[in-house]
Design a protein around this motif. Sequence first.
Motif: not given
Length: 255
Positions: A123-129, A165-173, A182-192
């Motif tokens: 799994x890959x999570x979009x994160x702020x930092x 982990x991937x910074x949420x505002x970096x696009x890369x290739x 602009x939506x909240x991160x983490x909503x509805x996602x469970x990392x097990x």
Amino acid sequence: MTAHPAHGQLGYLQLPTRDLGRSIAFYEAVFGWTGEPQHGSFHAPGLGGQWSTDLAPATGAGPVLWLCVDDLHPALSRVVAHGGRVHGRPRLDQGARWLAEVDDPDGTRLGLVAPVRTARAQPLLAVRDVEVSSAWYQRVLGLVSDHGGPEYERLLADGVLVLQLHRHDVTHHHGPVVAEPDAPLGNGVLVWFGEVTDFDGVVERAAAAGAPVVRPPHRNPPEGGGNGPSHREIWFRDPDGYTVVVGSPDGEVWE
């Protein structure tokens, strides 16, 4: 070797080297062999042998030793990191194994045989930092960084990639990793994370890190509910609001 090998079995191996220390480092890193610098000998699974400065390296000629490795990419990375060379792309052999040809630091040609694996969740999570989140997962769950940096991270458990982990505002290739920046991160996602032996330690470290608890430690299924997975779980949130579920080994709280 405690017994004489069977008739026709490979019983001893000599390998050419120009630099014994470099050869020991290479074969230990790539294949897990144990080298002995005083006599130039080595121990490999089911085999003993010796590096020799009296032999010329077999550069692109002669027999090729095909050695088994557990994982393709880490083995290729260790080959290059320890002075070897990879020849072309690995090839899939009848869907049953990966084959790759490499040279050791002296130019002796070797073959690598790696198993084919079915799909594995990574799994890959979009994160702020990225760096803050990486440090958090390393502290709480004992994961190990395999990349590092402010934009992207790979985290390993027992040498296996289990989280990206991937910074949420970096696009890369590949473009943005979130559909609505602009939506909240983490909503509805469970990392097990299951089969965690140090369950009690995770509970303590999560509390020390100030992780908000969603569901405190509990048995799955509840006491008296039979033996299903019969493990313990705790649910808490990471720095970006993702719900992290940690489960002890299945059967750990068998009734």
